[in-house]
Design an enzyme around this catalytic site. Structure first.
Site, mmCIF file in Angstrom:
data_model
loop_
_atom_site.group_PDB
_atom_site.id
_atom_site.type_symbol
_atom_site.label_atom_id
_atom_site.label_comp_id
_atom_site.label_asym_id
_atom_site.label_seq_id
_atom_site.Cartn_x
_atom_site.Cartn_y
_atom_site.Cartn_z
ATOM 1 N N SER A 40 0.864 -1.186 0.000
ATOM 2 C CA SER A 40 0.000 0.000 0.000
ATOM 3 C C SER A 40 0.899 1.233 0.000
ATOM 4 O O SER A 40 1.039 1.957 0.966
ATOM 5 C CB SER A 40 -0.972 -0.016 1.186
ATOM 6 O OG SER A 40 -0.332 0.310 2.385
ATOM 7 N N HIS A 152 -5.599 -4.961 3.050
ATOM 8 C CA HIS A 152 -4.794 -6.121 3.450
ATOM 9 C C HIS A 152 -5.631 -7.352 3.791
ATOM 10 O O HIS A 152 -5.089 -8.380 4.177
ATOM 11 C CB HIS A 152 -3.910 -5.772 4.662
ATOM 12 C CG HIS A 152 -2.701 -4.952 4.303
ATOM 13 N ND1 HIS A 152 -1.641 -4.766 5.150
ATOM 14 C CD2 HIS A 152 -2.395 -4.253 3.173
ATOM 15 C CE1 HIS A 152 -0.732 -3.991 4.570
ATOM 16 N NE2 HIS A 152 -1.173 -3.670 3.378
ATOM 17 N N GLN A 160 -6.781 -0.712 8.190
ATOM 18 C CA GLN A 160 -5.828 -1.683 7.643
ATOM 19 C C GLN A 160 -5.092 -2.483 8.715
ATOM 20 O O GLN A 160 -4.890 -3.681 8.567
ATOM 21 C CB GLN A 160 -4.816 -0.945 6.751
ATOM 22 C CG GLN A 160 -3.762 -1.820 6.113
ATOM 23 C CD GLN A 160 -2.849 -1.024 5.198
ATOM 24 O OE1 GLN A 160 -3.232 -0.616 4.113
ATOM 25 N NE2 GLN A 160 -1.621 -0.780 5.648
ATOM 26 N N GLU A 161 -4.659 -1.803 9.784
ATOM 27 C CA GLU A 161 -3.851 -2.499 10.790
ATOM 28 C C GLU A 161 -4.275 -2.127 12.212
ATOM 29 O O GLU A 161 -4.414 -0.950 12.533
ATOM 30 C CB GLU A 161 -2.370 -2.116 10.642
ATOM 31 C CG GLU A 161 -1.794 -2.487 9.295
ATOM 32 C CD GLU A 161 -0.401 -1.887 9.088
ATOM 33 O OE1 GLU A 161 0.263 -1.548 10.090
ATOM 34 O OE2 GLU A 161 -0.002 -1.757 7.933
ATOM 35 N N GLU A 202 2.152 -9.346 7.089
ATOM 36 C CA GLU A 202 2.920 -8.845 8.233
ATOM 37 C C GLU A 202 2.726 -9.708 9.479
ATOM 38 O O GLU A 202 3.079 -9.304 10.583
ATOM 39 C CB GLU A 202 2.542 -7.384 8.517
ATOM 40 C CG GLU A 202 2.859 -6.479 7.332
ATOM 41 C CD GLU A 202 2.565 -5.006 7.591
ATOM 42 O OE1 GLU A 202 2.029 -4.683 8.662
ATOM 43 O OE2 GLU A 202 2.868 -4.197 6.708
ATOM 44 N N ASP A 239 -3.416 1.732 12.098
ATOM 45 C CA ASP A 239 -3.021 2.334 10.822
ATOM 46 C C ASP A 239 -4.239 2.236 9.907
ATOM 47 O O ASP A 239 -4.592 1.151 9.439
ATOM 48 C CB ASP A 239 -1.819 1.617 10.196
ATOM 49 C CG ASP A 239 -1.415 2.246 8.860
ATOM 50 O OD1 ASP A 239 -2.021 3.271 8.470
ATOM 51 O OD2 ASP A 239 -0.492 1.723 8.209
ATOM 52 N N GLU A 280 -2.348 6.157 12.673
ATOM 53 C CA GLU A 280 -1.516 6.438 11.495
ATOM 54 C C GLU A 280 -2.401 6.633 10.272
ATOM 55 O O GLU A 280 -3.406 5.930 10.114
ATOM 56 C CB GLU A 280 -0.572 5.245 11.300
ATOM 57 C CG GLU A 280 0.324 5.311 10.061
ATOM 58 C CD GLU A 280 1.193 4.048 9.934
ATOM 59 O OE1 GLU A 280 1.486 3.408 10.987
ATOM 60 O OE2 GLU A 280 1.558 3.688 8.810
ATOM 61 N N ASP A 307 2.259 8.570 7.342
ATOM 62 C CA ASP A 307 3.053 7.593 6.571
ATOM 63 C C ASP A 307 2.978 7.987 5.089
ATOM 64 O O ASP A 307 3.885 8.641 4.569
ATOM 65 C CB ASP A 307 2.494 6.183 6.832
ATOM 66 C CG ASP A 307 3.083 5.111 5.920
ATOM 67 O OD1 ASP A 307 4.097 5.364 5.256
ATOM 68 O OD2 ASP A 307 2.514 3.990 5.866
ATOM 69 N N LYS A 332 10.387 5.075 6.660
ATOM 70 C CA LYS A 332 10.678 3.892 5.843
ATOM 71 C C LYS A 332 11.800 4.247 4.883
ATOM 72 O O LYS A 332 11.632 5.118 4.018
ATOM 73 C CB LYS A 332 9.429 3.483 5.057
ATOM 74 C CG LYS A 332 8.268 2.968 5.916
ATOM 75 C CD LYS A 332 6.990 2.874 5.094
ATOM 76 C CE LYS A 332 5.885 2.085 5.808
ATOM 77 N NZ LYS A 332 4.582 2.228 5.109
ATOM 78 N N HIS A 360 9.064 -1.266 9.110
ATOM 79 C CA HIS A 360 9.247 -2.274 8.059
ATOM 80 C C HIS A 360 8.342 -1.940 6.870
ATOM 81 O O HIS A 360 7.591 -0.955 6.910
ATOM 82 C CB HIS A 360 8.876 -3.648 8.615
ATOM 83 C CG HIS A 360 7.417 -3.799 8.946
ATOM 84 N ND1 HIS A 360 6.783 -5.002 9.088
ATOM 85 C CD2 HIS A 360 6.437 -2.858 9.174
ATOM 86 C CE1 HIS A 360 5.512 -4.823 9.362
ATOM 87 N NE2 HIS A 360 5.270 -3.538 9.427
ATOM 88 N N ARG A 361 8.376 -2.770 5.822
ATOM 89 C CA ARG A 361 7.384 -2.762 4.746
ATOM 90 C C ARG A 361 6.651 -4.097 4.779
ATOM 91 O O ARG A 361 7.115 -5.050 5.411
ATOM 92 C CB ARG A 361 8.048 -2.597 3.361
ATOM 93 C CG ARG A 361 8.828 -1.324 3.135
ATOM 94 C CD ARG A 361 8.081 -0.040 3.417
ATOM 95 N NE ARG A 361 6.826 0.159 2.722
ATOM 96 C CZ ARG A 361 6.585 1.100 1.817
ATOM 97 N NH1 ARG A 361 7.557 1.925 1.466
ATOM 98 N NH2 ARG A 361 5.379 1.253 1.294
ATOM 99 N N SER A 362 5.540 -4.178 4.065
ATOM 100 C CA SER A 362 4.818 -5.461 4.065
ATOM 101 C C SER A 362 5.617 -6.554 3.349
ATOM 102 O O SER A 362 5.500 -7.725 3.680
ATOM 103 C CB SER A 362 3.426 -5.293 3.470
ATOM 104 O OG SER A 362 3.476 -4.617 2.242
ATOM 105 N N LYS A 383 7.892 -0.141 14.360
ATOM 106 C CA LYS A 383 6.742 -0.846 13.816
ATOM 107 C C LYS A 383 7.272 -1.923 12.890
ATOM 108 O O LYS A 383 7.815 -1.611 11.832
ATOM 109 C CB LYS A 383 5.874 0.160 13.052
ATOM 110 C CG LYS A 383 4.609 -0.424 12.461
ATOM 111 C CD LYS A 383 3.899 0.589 11.572
ATOM 112 C CE LYS A 383 2.740 -0.090 10.852
ATOM 113 N NZ LYS A 383 2.132 0.753 9.821
HETATM 114 P P1 PGA Z 1 3.191 -1.219 2.972
HETATM 115 O O1 PGA Z 1 2.139 -0.964 4.140
HETATM 116 O O2 PGA Z 1 4.521 -1.602 3.478
HETATM 117 O O3 PGA Z 1 2.490 -2.306 2.190
HETATM 118 O O4 PGA Z 1 3.205 0.074 2.190
HETATM 119 C C1 PGA Z 1 2.366 -0.688 5.441
HETATM 120 C C2 PGA Z 1 1.821 0.633 5.910
HETATM 121 O O5 PGA Z 1 0.886 1.214 5.313
HETATM 122 O O6 PGA Z 1 2.319 1.141 6.930
HETATM 123 ZN ZN ZN Z 2 0.918 2.955 6.993
#
Ligand code: PGA
Ligand code: ZN
Length: 419
Positions: A40, A152, A160-161, A202, A239, A280, A307, A332, A360-362, A383
């Site tokens: 994303s 996700h 999303q999270e 994740e 998030d 987030e 983000d 990131k 991190h990233r997904s 995170k």
């Molecule tokens: P991504 O997602 O690593 O797939 O971009 C994680 C986030 O949105 O924080």
């Molecule tokens: Zn995010």
């Protein structure tokens, strides 16, 4: 002095290609760095170069590998790996574009991170000490993604999270124990309700839930079942990834169209009903006016993290600080593409009195650089996914070893959320 730089195409945690870079120095040092990849992604991120065509469904990185081996390597060989700013400057000027689209941010970041890692090895200091020197004093509070919705997951959850945040632990290792116990309690709870326990990219669960509040209620129940207290031992973070919910000027949530103001009111009810300390991407990546209102309404009560809004870009972060639209920045490395620019993003964030949360990233690899980066810059939060799946746990395990090796470091705990 850099003797050689070589890139290779490897696989990430989703089974998609990514780069690893091996750097050797004249003193015999050898170091590797591997590049993560998002799903994303924000539209303002640096551009990840993919080959296209049929190979790996177009996701190959042979072009980026060639850019490292044929264009970048000849220019950085002979430089000092410890001159991070100079190496990164060469990378940026060789690319020459605003979003690193010519050579690819993946090519640039692999070399930039390999230089960082090689310099630390060569000086025989742990990477976090190389980054932070004596000023590194803090171990971060982990933000662990344990439940998923949005893009996700295939359910009726918009957010999303959902993350658990063991801020009440006394040490980092105690935080990880609490997180793991809660994660397993959540798994048992889902199972007992006949819900799916398969995990997402994740490591979080993605059961077929009816609503966002059902997800939050499940988390509270899991914390309690684990013998812990929500609000005291463990708090929650979200998030929303609201850019994914935003189409044609409105936010699509729970089958309704919402304005930015409606979204802020929704967050207010959630924050009043649940022990949420951080949200987030509550609004979309270019909704600066909405963000400003969100900050005014809730910024004194909770952490508001950008983000997709900031994409680790110092220019966007400076604008955000000037317009006072948030109070924290997600960091990131591959959103911006070099270590130096990432450090600049972190320093600007910290200078404003805001929190910088390394993430991190997904799509990840076994690379653990972000664990050391967090400690090196005295980041109070990290995170990096659920307490499961080796590419997530690798970062937590690195932090557990740092904690064991260096008793002078202190767990940030509640300090991470003081405002
Ligand atoms: P991504 O997602 O690593 O797939 O971009 C994680 C986030 O949105 O924080
Ligand atoms: Zn995010």
């Amino acid at each position: 002095t850099i003797r050689s730089v070589q890139a290779f195409e490897i696989l990430d945690s989703r089974g998609n290609p990514t780069l690893t870079v091996r750097m050797t120095l004249e003193d015999g040092t050898e170091a590797f760095a591997s590049v993560p990849s998002g799903a994303s992604t924000g539209i303002h991120e640096a551009v990840e170069l993919r080959d296209g065509g049929a190979r790996f469904q177009g996701k190959g990185v042979q072009t980026a590998v060639r850019h490292v081996n044929e264009i970048i390597a000849p220019q950085v060989v002979g430089m000092s790996a410890g001159d991070q700013a100079d190496v990164d400057h060469v990378l940026q000027s060789l690319d020459g574009t605003m979003q690193k689209s010519r050579l690819g941010s993946n090519a640039l970041l692999g070399v930039s991170m390999a230089a960082l890692r090689a310099a630390a090895v060569s000086r025989r200091v742990p990477l976090y000490r190389y980054i932070g020197g004596a000023q590194a004093t803090t171990l971060p509070v982990p933000l662990l993604n344990v439940l998923n919705g949005g893009a996700h997951a295939d359910n009726n959850v918009d957010i999303q999270e959902f993350m658990i945040v063991p801020a009440g632990a006394g040490t980092f290792s105690e935080a990880m124990r609490m997180a793991s116990e809660t994660y397993h309690a959540l798994k048992a709870l889902l199972k007992s309700q006949g819900l799916r326990t398969a995990v997402g990219d994740e490591g979080g669960f993605a059961p077929d839930l009816r609503s966002d509040t059902e997800a939050l209620d499940l988390l509270l129940k899991a914390i309690q079942t684990a013998g812990l207290e929500a609000g005291k031992d463990i708090v929650l973070a979200l998030d929303v990834a609201a850019s994914e919910l935003y189409r044609e000027g409105t936010y699509h949530v729970g089958g309704e169209s919402k304005t930015a103001k409606d979204m802020v009111e929704w967050y207010r009810t959630l924050v009043e009903a649940y022990p949420i300390v951080s949200i987030e991407d509550g609004l979309a990546e270019d909704d600066w006016a909405g963000w400003s209102d969100l900050r005014q309404q809730l910024g004194d009560r909770i952490q508001l993290v950008g983000d997709d809004l900031f994409v680790t870009n110092p220019t966007r972060i400076v604008r955000g600080i000037e317009e006072n639209v948030a109070n924290a920045v997600l960091i990131k490395l591959n959103q911006i593409g070099t270590v130096s620019e990432t450090l600049e993003a972190i320093h600007r964030t910290h200078r404003a009195g805001w929190q910088a949360i390394v993430s991190h990233r997904s799509g990840e690899t076994e690379d653990t650089t972000i664990a050391d980066l967090t400690v090196g810059v005295n980041g109070t939060q990290i995170k990096t996914g659920a307490p499961a799946r080796s590419e997530r746990v690798a970062k937590y395990n690195r932090l557990l070893l740092i904690e064991a090796d260096d008793p002078s470091l202190e767990y940030a705990g509640w300090e991470a959320f003081h405002r």
